[in-house]
Enzyme design. Structure first.
Site, PDB file in Angstrom:
ATOM      1  N   ASN A   1      31.393  46.882  65.075  1.00  0.00           N
ATOM      2  CA  ASN A   1      31.041  46.116  65.850  1.00  0.00           C
ATOM      3  C   ASN A   1      31.992  47.133  66.819  1.00  0.00           C
ATOM      4  O   ASN A   1      32.427  45.619  67.511  1.00  0.00           O
ATOM      5  CB  ASN A   1      31.573  45.288  65.191  1.00  0.00           C
ATOM      6  CG  ASN A   1      33.407  45.090  64.497  1.00  0.00           C
ATOM      7  OD1 ASN A   1      33.731  46.609  64.512  1.00  0.00           O
ATOM      8  ND2 ASN A   1      33.891  43.711  64.015  1.00  0.00           N
TER       9      ASN A   1
ATOM     10  N   HIS B   1      35.393  47.977  66.305  1.00  0.00           N
ATOM     11  CA  HIS B   1      36.763  48.277  66.264  1.00  0.00           C
ATOM     12  C   HIS B   1      37.115  49.591  65.724  1.00  0.00           C
ATOM     13  O   HIS B   1      36.294  50.470  65.352  1.00  0.00           O
ATOM     14  CB  HIS B   1      36.996  46.891  65.237  1.00  0.00           C
ATOM     15  CG  HIS B   1      37.079  47.632  63.518  1.00  0.00           C
ATOM     16  ND1 HIS B   1      35.824  46.773  62.664  1.00  0.00           N
ATOM     17  CD2 HIS B   1      36.831  48.906  62.745  1.00  0.00           C
ATOM     18  CE1 HIS B   1      36.203  47.484  61.609  1.00  0.00           C
ATOM     19  NE2 HIS B   1      36.479  48.684  61.512  1.00  0.00           N
TER      20      HIS B   1
ATOM     21  N   ASP C   1      46.573  51.806  59.430  1.00  0.00           N
ATOM     22  CA  ASP C   1      46.639  50.790  58.971  1.00  0.00           C
ATOM     23  C   ASP C   1      46.916  50.073  57.835  1.00  0.00           C
ATOM     24  O   ASP C   1      46.947  50.986  56.432  1.00  0.00           O
ATOM     25  CB  ASP C   1      44.823  49.449  59.450  1.00  0.00           C
ATOM     26  CG  ASP C   1      44.256  50.371  59.119  1.00  0.00           C
ATOM     27  OD1 ASP C   1      43.681  51.444  59.084  1.00  0.00           O
ATOM     28  OD2 ASP C   1      42.849  50.324  60.554  1.00  0.00           O
TER      29      ASP C   1
HETATM   30  C1  F6R Z   1      40.374  52.690  58.693  1.00  0.00           C
HETATM   31  C2  F6R Z   1      40.181  52.031  60.403  1.00  0.00           C
HETATM   32  C3  F6R Z   1      39.511  52.021  60.122  1.00  0.00           C
HETATM   33  C4  F6R Z   1      37.711  52.533  60.409  1.00  0.00           C
HETATM   34  C5  F6R Z   1      36.013  51.875  60.097  1.00  0.00           C
HETATM   35  C6  F6R Z   1      35.566  52.768  60.077  1.00  0.00           C
HETATM   36  O1  F6R Z   1      41.818  53.050  58.493  1.00  0.00           O
HETATM   37  O2  F6R Z   1      41.093  52.126  61.001  1.00  0.00           O
HETATM   38  O3  F6R Z   1      38.835  51.419  62.124  1.00  0.00           O
HETATM   39  O4  F6R Z   1      37.378  53.593  60.998  1.00  0.00           O
HETATM   40  O5  F6R Z   1      36.409  50.429  59.882  1.00  0.00           O
HETATM   41  O6  F6R Z   1      35.002  53.099  59.118  1.00  0.00           O
HETATM   42  P1  F6R Z   1      33.991  54.132  58.541  1.00  0.00           P
HETATM   43  O7  F6R Z   1      35.178  55.412  58.550  1.00  0.00           O
HETATM   44  O8  F6R Z   1      33.987  54.189  56.743  1.00  0.00           O
HETATM   45  O9  F6R Z   1      32.357  53.895  59.207  1.00  0.00           O
END
Ligand code: F6R
Length: 244
Positions: A136, A138, A67
């Site tokens: 959440n 995602h 992303d």
């Molecule tokens: C980043 C991504 C997000 C992160 C998620 C967790 O490329 O796709 O889905 O993996 O937001 O973020 P962290 O690792 O900062 O807790």
């Protein structure tokens, strides 16, 4: 689904990097799916160490990132282009032409999204995809919703994600509200998936997914339960709820 629980973040990162390293040694042309965020930084550091000290070779690797924010200059340290260069690419011997990151500044973003999926397919698909997970549930920027697009798309970030990401920005107003993300289908087509989770903040969502054994688009990561080759690597803090 394979579950690996390690003592702490350092151990988690070492295991993740060694799985990636083994895959890379057996398939030097591998197509590697990459994530940003805090979670994979330790893994990337370990891969960099393996490149420098053990000559782990990335010269034939093709990468696709999950992303990127929409309309963010790549000179901005919060852009995922900057993040990847800084945390991985500039330290290893991956070829610039083999790196793919969604272009949040493309002239025609819709067209770019279609071409991104096409490009992944043309390379033979992602061999190993690294994922983090949002509090959440995602994955990439596929946020909880009644339906989820399969293909790479433009998405609005939820308040919870904007809040979580604001820790990297000077103020919450500066956090981009939209992003390009690989779709759930693009991710699920990966041959192998490594989901990394560390810290107590991830414990509730991990427990929900692994204990409820239900798939729902309201927890996008729960769809990974349907994938034939997923390994979750987590530290003891993230595993707390699951182990209770
Ligand atoms: C980043 C991504 C997000 C992160 C998620 C967790 O490329 O796709 O889905 O993996 O937001 O973020 P962290 O690792 O900062 O807790």
């Amino acid at each position: 689904m394979k579950i690996i629980i390690k003592k702490d973040y350092e151990e988690l990162s070492k295991v993740a990097a060694s799985i990636i390293g083994d895959e890379l040694k057996s398939n030097p042309n591998m197509v590697l799916g990459l994530a940003t965020g805090s979670t994979p930084i330790g893994t990337y550091n370990e891969l960099i160490r393996m490149h420098k000290e053990e000559a782990l070779d990335f010269s034939k690797v093709v990468t696709f990132n999950l992303d990127e924010y929409l309309n963010i200059p790549y000179s901005n340290p919060n852009s995922y282009h900057y993040f990847m260069e800084d945390n991985l690419f500039k330290h290893i011997n991956v070829k610039a032409e083999n790196i793919h990151i969604p272009d949040g500044n493309a002239e025609n973003v819709e067209k770019f999204c279609i071409e991104y999926d096409k490009k992944i397919e043309e390379t033979g698909g992602i061999d190993l995809q690294i994922l983090g997970i949002g509090e959440n549930g995602h994955i990439a920027f596929n946020e909880p919703a009644p339906t989820l697009p399969l293909e790479t798309n433009i998405t609005e970030l939820t308040e919870s994600t904007i809040n979580a990401n604001s820790r990297f920005f000077d103020s919450i107003d500066e956090v981009p509200k939209k992003a390009i993300t690989m779709g759930i289908g693009s991710i699920m087509k990966s041959k192998k998936i490594l989901l990394l989770a560390n810290g107590e903040k991830k414990a509730d969502i991990i427990a929900k997914i692994l204990k409820n054994k239900v798939v729902t688009t309201h927890i996008p990561a729960s769809l990974l339960l349907l994938h034939p080759d997923v390994t979750i690597i987590m530290d003891e803090d993230a595993a707390k709820g699951y182990l209770e």
